[in-house]
Scaffold this motif. Structure first.
Motif, PDB file in Angstrom:
ATOM      1  N   ALA A 125      -6.830 -75.984  35.530  1.00 55.95           N
ATOM      2  CA  ALA A 125      -7.725 -76.009  36.193  1.00 55.95           C
ATOM      3  C   ALA A 125      -7.707 -75.620  37.433  1.00 55.95           C
ATOM      4  N   GLY A 126      -6.556 -76.523  38.383  1.00 51.98           N
ATOM      5  CA  GLY A 126      -6.319 -76.380  39.911  1.00 51.98           C
ATOM      6  C   GLY A 126      -5.331 -75.935  39.495  1.00 51.98           C
ATOM      7  N   LEU A 127      -4.332 -74.709  39.023  1.00 47.08           N
ATOM      8  CA  LEU A 127      -3.691 -73.795  39.086  1.00 47.08           C
ATOM      9  C   LEU A 127      -4.598 -72.571  39.598  1.00 47.08           C
ATOM     10  N   LEU A 128      -5.887 -72.660  38.236  1.00 50.01           N
ATOM     11  CA  LEU A 128      -6.551 -71.195  38.055  1.00 50.01           C
ATOM     12  C   LEU A 128      -6.936 -71.169  39.239  1.00 50.01           C
ATOM     13  N   LEU A 129      -7.756 -72.439  40.277  1.00 51.07           N
ATOM     14  CA  LEU A 129      -8.448 -72.235  42.166  1.00 51.07           C
ATOM     15  C   LEU A 129      -7.285 -71.444  42.047  1.00 51.07           C
ATOM     16  N   LYS A 130      -5.718 -71.630  42.270  1.00 47.33           N
ATOM     17  CA  LYS A 130      -4.077 -71.226  43.205  1.00 47.33           C
ATOM     18  C   LYS A 130      -4.293 -69.818  43.116  1.00 47.33           C
ATOM     19  N   LYS A 131      -4.890 -69.296  41.572  1.00 50.24           N
ATOM     20  CA  LYS A 131      -4.043 -68.201  41.557  1.00 50.24           C
ATOM     21  C   LYS A 131      -5.328 -67.045  42.534  1.00 50.24           C
ATOM     22  N   LEU A 132      -7.013 -68.021  42.682  1.00 55.56           N
ATOM     23  CA  LEU A 132      -7.448 -67.112  42.987  1.00 55.56           C
ATOM     24  C   LEU A 132      -7.368 -67.418  44.872  1.00 55.56           C
ATOM     25  N   GLU A 133      -6.465 -68.640  44.919  1.00 57.35           N
ATOM     26  CA  GLU A 133      -5.612 -68.938  46.536  1.00 57.35           C
ATOM     27  C   GLU A 133      -5.109 -67.490  46.755  1.00 57.35           C
ATOM     28  N   ALA A 134      -3.909 -67.082  46.195  1.00 53.67           N
ATOM     29  CA  ALA A 134      -2.601 -66.088  45.650  1.00 53.67           C
ATOM     30  C   ALA A 134      -3.235 -64.816  45.473  1.00 53.67           C
ATOM     31  N   LEU A 135      -4.965 -64.442  45.185  1.00 57.93           N
ATOM     32  CA  LEU A 135      -5.445 -62.774  45.777  1.00 57.93           C
ATOM     33  C   LEU A 135      -5.919 -63.200  47.322  1.00 57.93           C
ATOM     34  N   PHE A 136      -6.461 -64.278  47.476  1.00 59.75           N
ATOM     35  CA  PHE A 136      -6.782 -63.993  48.995  1.00 59.75           C
ATOM     36  C   PHE A 136      -5.624 -63.949  50.410  1.00 59.75           C
ATOM     37  N   PHE A 137      -4.787 -64.840  49.642  1.00 60.02           N
ATOM     38  CA  PHE A 137      -3.703 -64.841  49.920  1.00 60.02           C
ATOM     39  C   PHE A 137      -2.985 -63.589  50.257  1.00 60.02           C
ATOM     40  N   THR A 138      -2.839 -62.662  49.224  1.00 58.84           N
ATOM     41  CA  THR A 138      -2.761 -61.188  49.084  1.00 58.84           C
ATOM     42  C   THR A 138      -3.580 -60.125  49.832  1.00 58.84           C
ATOM     43  N   VAL A 139      -4.849 -59.928  50.238  1.00 53.82           N
ATOM     44  CA  VAL A 139      -5.408 -59.147  50.650  1.00 53.82           C
ATOM     45  C   VAL A 139      -5.541 -59.998  52.167  1.00 53.82           C
ATOM     46  N   ILE A 140      -5.155 -61.052  52.601  1.00 54.42           N
ATOM     47  CA  ILE A 140      -5.487 -61.354  54.390  1.00 54.42           C
ATOM     48  C   ILE A 140      -4.100 -60.764  54.611  1.00 54.42           C
ATOM     49  N   ARG A 141      -2.829 -60.885  54.070  1.00 53.00           N
ATOM     50  CA  ARG A 141      -2.053 -60.247  54.330  1.00 53.00           C
ATOM     51  C   ARG A 141      -1.670 -58.847  54.158  1.00 53.00           C
ATOM     52  N   GLN A 142      -2.091 -58.182  54.202  1.00 54.27           N
ATOM     53  CA  GLN A 142      -2.472 -56.816  53.890  1.00 54.27           C
ATOM     54  C   GLN A 142      -3.616 -56.500  55.225  1.00 54.27           C
TER      55      GLN A 142
END
Length: 194
Positions: A125-142
């Motif tokens: 479940a923690g790894l799945l939350l980290k996938k959400l974090e990865a999407l946040f990262f992509t949007v923020i970086r862009q």
């Protein structure tokens, strides 16, 4: 011996089970309660989910994440303002019904409950939350690259801040289920995305 073929929609059955787990938690949800919600007999249940309740629960977590992340990814991909999509993702919490506040976040609940019950499911479940974090990262970086976000804080740190906010809101919304108060809190936290 292969048994009878499945005669049910697995996605729907898993979704029904997920609703029981979300309302009751893994430990409190009985197999009988799950069977009734899914509309399955024991034979069909164990044929479809040989690992029993644990396997079913793991599948509910995967499906919940996949469905919700896919929806958010599609919104981000089709928007001219993906950063606003993320903000709206958080703001929707402050429009939820009281019973949604009582349930909190399915993945966050799983991480907490499984900490002492099943570290493997907790980690999943923690790894799945980290996938959400990865999407946040992509949007923020862009957004930083295009000038839509002027905050110079590292995109990774801001993404982790959003994940922390998401997880914290899972608990805070239970303490303060008033949508007006939640909206103020969310807007304050999202000020870092200016």
């Amino acid at each position: 011996m292969t048994g009878r073929p499945k005669t049910f929609d697995e996605h729907e059955v898993i979704d029904r089970a997920q609703r029981v787990f979300w309302r009751r938690g893994y430990s409190a949800a009985s197999t009988e309660e799950l069977l009734a919600a899914m509309g399955l007999g024991k034979g069909s249940f164990y044929l479809a989910f040989p690992g029993g309740k644990r396997e079913l629960f793991a599948k509910t977590v995967q499906q919940f994440h996949r469905d919700n992340l896919r929806q958010l990814e599609q919104l981000v991909a089709t928007s001219a303002q993906p950063l606003e999509v993320l903000k709206d993702y958080f703001r929707r919490i402050a429009t939820a019904a009281p019973e949604a506040h009582e349930r909190g976040c399915y993945l966050g609940n799983t991480v907490m409950e499984m900490a002492s019950l099943d570290p493997q499911l907790q980690q999943a479940a923690g790894l799945l939350l980290k996938k959400l974090e990865a999407l946040f990262f992509t949007v923020i970086r862009q957004a930083q690259a295009t000038g839509q976000l002027t905050n110079p804080t590292a995109a990774g740190l801001l993404a982790r801040h959003l994940l922390t906010l998401w997880n914290g809101l899972s608990i805070t919304r239970r303490l303060y289920p008033d949508n007006a108060q939640l909206r103020e809190l969310i807007d304050l936290q999202l000020a870092v995305l200016a």
